[in-house]
Design an enzyme around this catalytic site. Structure first.
Site, mmCIF file in Angstrom:
data_model
loop_
_atom_site.group_PDB
_atom_site.id
_atom_site.type_symbol
_atom_site.label_atom_id
_atom_site.label_comp_id
_atom_site.label_asym_id
_atom_site.label_seq_id
_atom_site.Cartn_x
_atom_site.Cartn_y
_atom_site.Cartn_z
ATOM 1 C CD GLU A 1 0.723 0.470 3.120
ATOM 2 O OE1 GLU A 1 0.616 1.702 2.926
ATOM 3 O OE2 GLU A 1 1.666 -0.030 3.745
ATOM 4 C CD GLU B 1 6.633 2.929 1.008
ATOM 5 O OE1 GLU B 1 7.592 2.467 0.350
ATOM 6 O OE2 GLU B 1 6.613 4.084 1.447
#
Length: 347
Positions: free
Chosen positions: A172, A313
């Site tokens: 993400e 991430e």
């Protein structure tokens, strides 16, 4: 909304599990001596329906979206960073880009909806909106946006499966998304922001207090209990996409390696929507964000790593892949007592 996410999840293969367990008992080591590596190999055998699982081929997808709640001053970084990081991902400079390259894994980058209008080569732009609405003042997503974000996650998994992936990693990117994850976790766990809210990307103590107040305001505004309503009102485009991806993994029968706080909050929502989804989730690490521990506990998730990470991430999940691969290699390539002509302990 479509109810595809409520369709049955694939059942784990108990015959393959038993075969893998039997193999573990025959390998040239005391049974249990490799600890969780043995458990992981057996879990993966049940997921893949084969005595000797393999994780050579991965699918990694980064879902990105902006968040209206950032206007409340809940992040230490400006919203422009979301788009700038998308460029960094496709240029190969982000941490996950480096890790994916070393893992030999393709990296798909999906822009679900950012404040900046972007047209980046190598990015799949879905344009669900210029970020979500401010969850402290209204619902973050419309029903159509939430459905489209869920479907985007599902479609990413299906593309990965078509390419032969044996493991899915959802990642993400979205400035403000620790606020979203904390709000979701508070609503799903019926917990207070004081328990779950942390500094995210670097807020000071005053910033954390303000972030808690914003989430308290959002929870009071959105007094709902259904998981889908909670996701739509308090979630984000990328969080909904992750939720859809985890559900699709379970339905298609491919393990998902869950990253940090944001990803685990999305996984909790997926499990609340379809409880059998839990069987297909592996948890990469325990992050430094305070709420992550509580969400992991609610999912009975035992993380593989505990390194004090707080980048997100998908980086923690990528770091855990070699451990899973080594578990498979040990399980599949070690000699049995018979093959090595080594005496086993008496029965």
């Amino acid at each position: 909304m479509s109810d595809w996410y409520e369709q049955p999840c694939k059942a784990l293969d108990d015959a393959a599990r038993q075969q893998a367990l039997a193999r573990q008992r025959q390998l040239t080591k005391p049974y249990g001596a490799l600890g969780r590596l043995e458990v992981l190999a057996v879990e993966l055998a049940a997921m893949q329906g084969r005595e000797k699982p393999s994780l050579e081929r991965l699918a990694i997808s980064v879902f990105a979206g902006d968040h209206g709640v950032v206007e409340e001053g809940v992040s230490a970084y400006p919203q422009s960073v979301t788009g700038e990081m998308l460029r960094n991902f496709v240029r190969g400079g982000a941490a996950l880009s480096v890790l994916a390259r070393h893992l030999g894994a393709p990296l798909e980058v999906i822009d679900l909806g950012t404040v900046q209008s972007l047209a980046l080569e190598g990015v799949r732009h879905l344009n669900l909106g210029a970020g979500t609405a401010n969850l402290a003042r209204t619902a973050a997503m419309t029903p159509a946006q939430c459905e489209a974000a869920l479907a985007a996650g599902r479609d990413s998994v299906l593309r990965g499966i078509e390419s032969g992936a044996q493991l899915f990693i959802g990642a993400e990117m979205g400035i403000g998304n620790t606020t979203v994850a904390a709000a979701l976790a508070c609503a799903l766990l019926e917990a207070s922001p004081a328990e779950l809210v942390g500094p995210g990307t670097g807020l000071d103590d005053q910033g954390v207090r303000h972030k808690r107040e914003v989430i308290e305001q959002a929870l009071a505004l959105h007094a709902v209990s259904e998981p889908l309503d909670i996701l739509r009102r308090l979630g984000g485009f990328e969080v909904a996409a992750l939720c859809g991806a985890y559900l699709a993994c379970a339905q298609a029968g491919i393990p998902a390696l869950v990253d940090g706080f944001i990803c685990t909050a999305a996984a909790l929502c997926a499990v609340r929507l379809n409880p059998d989804c839990r069987d297909w989730l592996l948890f990469a690490h325990r992050s430094a964000e305070p709420g992550h521990r509580a969400v992991l506990q609610a999912l009975a998730g035992e993380p593989l790593l505990d390194l004090g990470l707080r980048l997100g991430e998908g980086s923690g999940a990528a770091l855990a892949v070699p451990l899973l691969r080594q578990a498979c290699a040990l399980h599949g390539e070690m000699a049995t007592f018979a093959e090595a002509a080594v005496s086993d302990r008496p029965a």
